[in-house]
Design a protein around this motif. Structure first.
Motif, PDB file in Angstrom:
ATOM      1  N   GLU A  24      34.453  49.994  39.657  1.00 58.22           N
ATOM      2  CA  GLU A  24      35.234  49.606  40.996  1.00 58.22           C
ATOM      3  C   GLU A  24      35.355  48.257  40.557  1.00 58.22           C
ATOM      4  OE1 GLU A  24      37.053  51.895  43.585  1.00 58.22           O
ATOM      5  OE2 GLU A  24      37.065  53.499  42.587  1.00 58.22           O
ATOM      6  N   LEU A  25      33.635  48.257  40.877  1.00 62.56           N
ATOM      7  CA  LEU A  25      33.158  46.915  41.797  1.00 62.56           C
ATOM      8  C   LEU A  25      33.263  45.603  40.436  1.00 62.56           C
ATOM      9  CD1 LEU A  25      31.474  44.456  43.118  1.00 62.56           C
ATOM     10  CD2 LEU A  25      29.732  45.476  42.958  1.00 62.56           C
ATOM     11  N   ASP A  76      34.808  46.222  37.229  1.00 61.72           N
ATOM     12  CA  ASP A  76      35.939  45.512  36.856  1.00 61.72           C
ATOM     13  C   ASP A  76      36.376  44.498  38.141  1.00 61.72           C
ATOM     14  OD1 ASP A  76      36.064  47.344  35.319  1.00 61.72           O
ATOM     15  OD2 ASP A  76      37.616  49.326  36.253  1.00 61.72           O
ATOM     16  N   SER A  77      36.548  44.737  39.063  1.00 58.90           N
ATOM     17  CA  SER A  77      36.760  43.980  39.907  1.00 58.90           C
ATOM     18  C   SER A  77      36.288  42.273  40.140  1.00 58.90           C
ATOM     19  CB  SER A  77      37.162  44.319  41.788  1.00 58.90           C
ATOM     20  OG  SER A  77      35.499  43.993  41.938  1.00 58.90           O
ATOM     21  N   VAL A 105      37.439  41.297  35.891  1.00 58.04           N
ATOM     22  CA  VAL A 105      39.592  40.838  35.937  1.00 58.04           C
ATOM     23  C   VAL A 105      39.941  39.180  36.275  1.00 58.04           C
ATOM     24  CG1 VAL A 105      40.210  41.030  38.619  1.00 58.04           C
ATOM     25  CG2 VAL A 105      41.783  41.822  36.293  1.00 58.04           C
ATOM     26  N   GLU A 106      38.788  38.418  37.078  1.00 58.66           N
ATOM     27  CA  GLU A 106      38.757  37.316  37.302  1.00 58.66           C
ATOM     28  C   GLU A 106      38.814  36.389  36.548  1.00 58.66           C
ATOM     29  OE1 GLU A 106      36.531  33.956  39.546  1.00 58.66           O
ATOM     30  OE2 GLU A 106      36.354  36.163  40.546  1.00 58.66           O
ATOM     31  N   LYS A 162      43.829  42.189  31.378  1.00 57.14           N
ATOM     32  CA  LYS A 162      43.257  43.233  32.088  1.00 57.14           C
ATOM     33  C   LYS A 162      42.801  44.600  31.558  1.00 57.14           C
ATOM     34  CE  LYS A 162      48.301  42.558  33.665  1.00 57.14           C
ATOM     35  NZ  LYS A 162      49.525  43.946  34.487  1.00 57.14           N
ATOM     36  N   LYS A 183      29.131  38.780  47.082  1.00 51.02           N
ATOM     37  CA  LYS A 183      30.896  39.323  46.112  1.00 51.02           C
ATOM     38  C   LYS A 183      30.029  41.229  46.489  1.00 51.02           C
ATOM     39  CE  LYS A 183      35.122  39.727  45.051  1.00 51.02           C
ATOM     40  NZ  LYS A 183      35.994  39.319  43.824  1.00 51.02           N
ATOM     41  N   GLU A 243      30.488  43.618  49.283  1.00 46.51           N
ATOM     42  CA  GLU A 243      31.229  44.673  49.529  1.00 46.51           C
ATOM     43  C   GLU A 243      30.657  46.071  48.942  1.00 46.51           C
ATOM     44  OE1 GLU A 243      34.148  44.603  45.986  1.00 46.51           O
ATOM     45  OE2 GLU A 243      34.338  42.546  45.713  1.00 46.51           O
TER      46      GLU A 243
END
Length: 157
Positions: free
Chosen positions: A70-71, A73-74, A77-78, A84, A151, A155
């Motif tokens: 999840e981290l 992918d987040s 994505v930027e 996507k 970041k 997280e």
């Protein structure tokens, strides 16, 4: 141990994991077993057996990517510019996740090595355009690597 071989097996394991929705250890076991049971290797330079150190390396990479998916992918994505994560090819997605893990989370691999290895994996496993695509995404990530590491650390807390 050849780290490139470990990364190749990790990408295959991550692909298997995503396709079959199995735990990471089962995905790695399946790929290692398949690799060791191949009677004919496509490249005679490749190992026909995976040594214990390489197997541990593959497991660590796959577990790390899976636990941080999840981290990762987040963060990715930027940098996908009009894409996507779920629209990427499964191969490109796994290669980008592995590279992002090595760049941001694991951080033992020098950034240039992680990027170069990802490009080679994309050329090997992906389409004709995969190498350029992976290079573009990771090239942008490297420019903001310190920010991404901060970041990610925030997280994980």
């Amino acid at each position: 141990m050849k780290r490139r071989t470990g990364r190749e097996l990790a990408v295959q394991s991550l692909y298997h994991l995503e396709m079959n929705k199995v735990p990471d250890d089962r995905a790695v076991d399946a790929i290692l077993e398949e690799t060791m049971n191949k009677e004919e290797q496509p490249d005679p330079e490749k190992m026909t057996e995976v040594d214990a150190e390489t197997a541990r390396y593959v497991r660590a990479l796959v577990r790390g990517v899976n636990e941080n998916r999840e981290l990762l992918d987040s963060l990715l994505v930027e940098f996908l510019k009009g894409w996507k994560m779920d629209r990427l090819s499964r191969v490109d997605r796994q290669i980008l996740r592995l590279a992002a893990f090595e760049l941001v989370v694991e951080a033992e691999t020098p950034p240039k090595v992680a990027v170069n290895e990802a490009i080679e994996l994309a050329k090997h496993f992906g389409t004709d355009e995969s190498g350029k695509f992976v290079n573009g995404v990771l090239g942008q990530m490297i420019k903001k690597l310190d920010e991404l590491k901060a970041k990610a650390a925030q997280e994980k807390v």
